[in-house]
Design an enzyme around this catalytic site. Structure first.
Site, PDB file in Angstrom:
ATOM      1  N   ARG A 136       0.980  -1.072   0.122  1.00  0.00           N
ATOM      2  CA  ARG A 136      -0.003   0.159  -0.225  1.00  0.00           C
ATOM      3  C   ARG A 136       1.073   1.155   0.070  1.00  0.00           C
ATOM      4  O   ARG A 136       0.639   2.387  -0.577  1.00  0.00           O
ATOM      5  CB  ARG A 136      -0.825  -0.049   1.210  1.00  0.00           C
ATOM      6  CG  ARG A 136      -1.554   1.552   1.143  1.00  0.00           C
ATOM      7  CD  ARG A 136      -3.113   1.155   2.188  1.00  0.00           C
ATOM      8  NE  ARG A 136      -3.120   0.294   3.197  1.00  0.00           N
ATOM      9  CZ  ARG A 136      -2.414   0.637   4.702  1.00  0.00           C
ATOM     10  NH1 ARG A 136      -1.926   1.521   4.658  1.00  0.00           N
ATOM     11  NH2 ARG A 136      -2.489  -0.597   5.565  1.00  0.00           N
TER      12      ARG A 136
ATOM     13  N   TYR B   6     -16.780  17.199 -15.111  1.00  0.00           N
ATOM     14  CA  TYR B   6     -17.209  16.016 -15.033  1.00  0.00           C
ATOM     15  C   TYR B   6     -18.245  15.642 -13.901  1.00  0.00           C
ATOM     16  O   TYR B   6     -18.077  16.027 -12.781  1.00  0.00           O
ATOM     17  CB  TYR B   6     -15.853  15.000 -14.904  1.00  0.00           C
ATOM     18  CG  TYR B   6     -16.049  13.563 -14.729  1.00  0.00           C
ATOM     19  CD1 TYR B   6     -16.545  12.901 -15.847  1.00  0.00           C
ATOM     20  CD2 TYR B   6     -15.717  12.960 -13.655  1.00  0.00           C
ATOM     21  CE1 TYR B   6     -16.804  11.529 -15.656  1.00  0.00           C
ATOM     22  CE2 TYR B   6     -15.944  11.581 -13.241  1.00  0.00           C
ATOM     23  CZ  TYR B   6     -16.582  10.940 -14.376  1.00  0.00           C
ATOM     24  OH  TYR B   6     -16.801   9.603 -14.302  1.00  0.00           O
TER      25      TYR B   6
ATOM     26  N   ASP C  77      -7.590  19.331 -13.742  1.00  0.00           N
ATOM     27  CA  ASP C  77      -7.824  17.912 -14.182  1.00  0.00           C
ATOM     28  C   ASP C  77      -7.624  18.249 -15.755  1.00  0.00           C
ATOM     29  O   ASP C  77      -8.200  18.784 -16.652  1.00  0.00           O
ATOM     30  CB  ASP C  77      -9.666  17.716 -14.268  1.00  0.00           C
ATOM     31  CG  ASP C  77     -10.094  16.398 -14.602  1.00  0.00           C
ATOM     32  OD1 ASP C  77      -9.329  15.964 -15.475  1.00  0.00           O
ATOM     33  OD2 ASP C  77     -11.070  16.118 -14.273  1.00  0.00           O
TER      34      ASP C  77
ATOM     35  N   LYS D 249      -8.522   6.976 -19.059  1.00  0.00           N
ATOM     36  CA  LYS D 249      -8.909   7.747 -20.340  1.00  0.00           C
ATOM     37  C   LYS D 249      -7.580   7.666 -21.319  1.00  0.00           C
ATOM     38  O   LYS D 249      -7.076   6.593 -21.620  1.00  0.00           O
ATOM     39  CB  LYS D 249      -9.293   8.984 -20.220  1.00  0.00           C
ATOM     40  CG  LYS D 249     -10.471   9.301 -19.309  1.00  0.00           C
ATOM     41  CD  LYS D 249     -11.685   8.451 -19.251  1.00  0.00           C
ATOM     42  CE  LYS D 249     -12.545   8.339 -18.111  1.00  0.00           C
ATOM     43  NZ  LYS D 249     -13.066   9.438 -17.610  1.00  0.00           N
TER      44      LYS D 249
END
Ligand SMILES: *Cc1c(COP(=O)(O)O)cnc(C)c1O
Length: 382
Positions: free
Chosen positions: A49, A101, A173, A198
Site C-alpha cells: 500500500r 465531469y 483536471d 482515459k
C-alpha cells in the site's frame, strides 16, 4: 530525461531495465509485502500500500511527462480527486468550474459537503468570476479544461495568478487534453489530476487516476493521504498505464487528426445545430486554447437541430463503429449521452444552466480511419 523531447520521454520515462534480471519492461511486482533482513531494514519497500516497484516506475513516468517532480497513482480518477480534497479542513472553501465531469461534482456535493467543505461553482472561462468568488477561506481552485462535455476552455495561467494571490492551491483536471496537448504545471498550476483510465491508459482496459506536482511538501501531504486512505492501484494496472503512456504520442496525433475531420464534417451537416469543439476559430475560448494547448484532441460534443431526446436516441443507438458507452480516450470511438449517462448525477436544472441540454451527444473520436468514422455518423444521423 527532462532534457528530452516529449515523444522520447513518453517511451523512456520511468522505464529502467529491471536491475535484478535485465528485463526491458518493468515487471508486474505482484506482491503485498517485502522481506526485511532485520526489523526495519529493507530495500525501500515495506508493504505494497505504501510502495510498489511497478507503481514507482509509473509514478516517475507521470512526473516526467507532466513536467513535474513527483507523481502519485491512485485506484481511479475520482480517488485522485478525493485525495486532493482531503488536504482541506472543515470550513475551507473550494472554487470549482460550473461545467465539469459529473463524478467530480458528485464527489464534491454528495460526499465532501457534509464534512463542512464549501464548494462554489463559477464559470471559470471568465477569470473575473474566479476572482470575485475568492474569500479568506478559499484554499483550493479546481479547474477542468477542456471541460467534459462542453469543451469550454479556462485560461490556466490567468487563474494561477489569482490562486497565488489568494494563497490557494490550483489543481487542474487535465484528463481531456492529456500531457501530450497541455501541461498545466508549466502554466502555474500546483497539481495536475488525471483520470488515467482515459488517454493515459488509452485502451479502455483499466481504471486509474494520477496526481502530479512539483512541490515537495505537497507531495509529502498527498503521499501521506495516498497511503493512509489506501486508494492505490494494483501492479497489473500500473503496468497497463505504463504501457499505454508509451504510445500516447502516436495515439494523440491520430486523435487530433480525426477530431479535426469529424468536427468539420458535423459542422457542415444540415441536421446538426451546434458542434462543441475548441479547435474552431469562432469557439469563444479559441485564443486561449491555441495558447495553452498543442492541439485540440479527439473529444467533441454536438446537438441536432431537432434537439429532442428521441432524435438524439436514434443517433446514439444507430452508430456501429462508435459504441454507445461511458468513458473516453481509448483507441476505439465511443458515443455517449451525457444527460442520461456520464452527467446523470448532476441535477437537470444545474445541467441546463451550463448548457448541457438533453439532446447533447458526446463523441470520443478514436484512431480508426476517419473516413469510416464519418460514414458511420452519416448513416446514423441520416
Ligand atoms: C473519467 C473522468 C474522471 C474520473 O475518473 P475515473 O477514472 O473514472 O475515476 C475525472 N475527470 C474527467 C474529466 C473524466 O473524464
Amino acid at each position: 530525461m527532462n532534457t528530452h523531447k516529449l515523444a522520447t520521454k513518453l517511451i523512456h520515462a520511468g522505464a529502467e531495465p529491471d536491475p535484478g534480471t535485465g528485463a526491458i519492461m518493468t515487471p508486474i511486482f505482484q506482491t503485498s509485502t517485502y522481506v526485511q533482513s532485520a526489523p526495519g531494514v529493507n530495500k525501500g519497500f515495506e508493504y505494497a500500500r505504501s510502495q510498489n516497484p511497478t507503481r514507482k516506475a509509473l509514478e516517475e513516468a507521470l512526473a516526467i511527462i507532466e513536467n513535474g517532480k513527483h507523481g502519485l497513482a491512485f485506484s481511479s480518477g475520482v480517488a485522485a480527486t478525493d485525495a486532493v480534497i482531503k488536504l482541506l479542513d472543515p470550513g475551507d472553501e473550494v472554487i470549482a468550474a460550473a461545467d465539469m465531469y459529473g463524478g467530480t461534482y458528485r464527489l464534491f456535493t454528495k460526499i465532501f459537503e457534509k464534512f463542512g467543505i464549501k464548494f462554489i461553482y463559477v464559470d471559470t472561462t471568465d477569470v473575473s468570476n474566479v476572482e470575485a468568488a475568492i474569500s479568506k477561506s478559499t484554499k483550493l481552485i479546481w479547474l477542468e479544461t477542456p471541460t467534459n462535455p462542453l469543451m469550454n476552455i479556462t485560461d490556466i495561467s490567468a487563474v494561477s495568478v489569482v490562486a497565488k494571490k489568494a494563497g490557494a492551491i490550483l489543481c487542474v483536471d487535465n484528463t481531456f487534453a492529456s500531457p501530450y496537448l497541455q501541461n498545466p504545471l508549466d502554466l502555474g498550476a500546483d497539481i495536475v489530476m488525471h483520470s488515467s483510465t482515459k488517454y493515459l491508459g488509452g485502451h479502455s482496459d483499466v481504471i486509474q487516476g494520477a496526481l502530479i506536482m512539483k512541490d515537495d511538501k505537497l507531495r509529502e501531504q498527498l503521499y501521506f493521504i495516498q497511503k493512509s486512505c489506501g486508494a492505490v492501484p494494483g501492479p497489473m494496472d500500473c503496468f497497463l498505464v505504463l504501457r499505454g503512456i508509451k504510445t500516447l504520442g502516436v495515439r494523440m496525433k491520430q486523435h487530433c487528426e480525426n477530431g479535426i475531420r469529424v468536427a468539420h464534417y458535423l459542422r457542415n451537416h444540415a441536421k446538426v445545430e451546434r458542434v462543441y469543439w475548441c479547435g474552431f476559430e469562432d469557439h469563444p475560448n479559441y485564443g486561449i486554447a491555441k495558447k495553452q494547448m498543442r492541439g485540440f484532441g479527439g473529444m467533441l460534443s454536438f446537438t441536432l437541430k431537432d434537439n429532442s431526446i428521441e432524435a438524439a436516441n436514434k443517433v446514439l443507438s444507430s452508430t456501429k463503429l462508435f459504441s454507445l458507452a461511458e468513458s473516453l480516450g481509448g483507441v476505439e470511438s465511443l458515443i455517449n449521452h451525457p444527460a442520461s449517462m456520464t452527467h446523470a448525477s448532476i441535477p437537470r436544472e444545474e445541467r441546463l444552466k451550463v448548457g448541457l441540454t438533453d439532446g447533447l451527444i458526446r463523441l470520443s473520436v478514436g484512431i480508426e480511419d476517419a473516413d469510416d468514422l464519418i460514414a458511420d455518423l452519416e448513416k446514423a444521423i441520416g
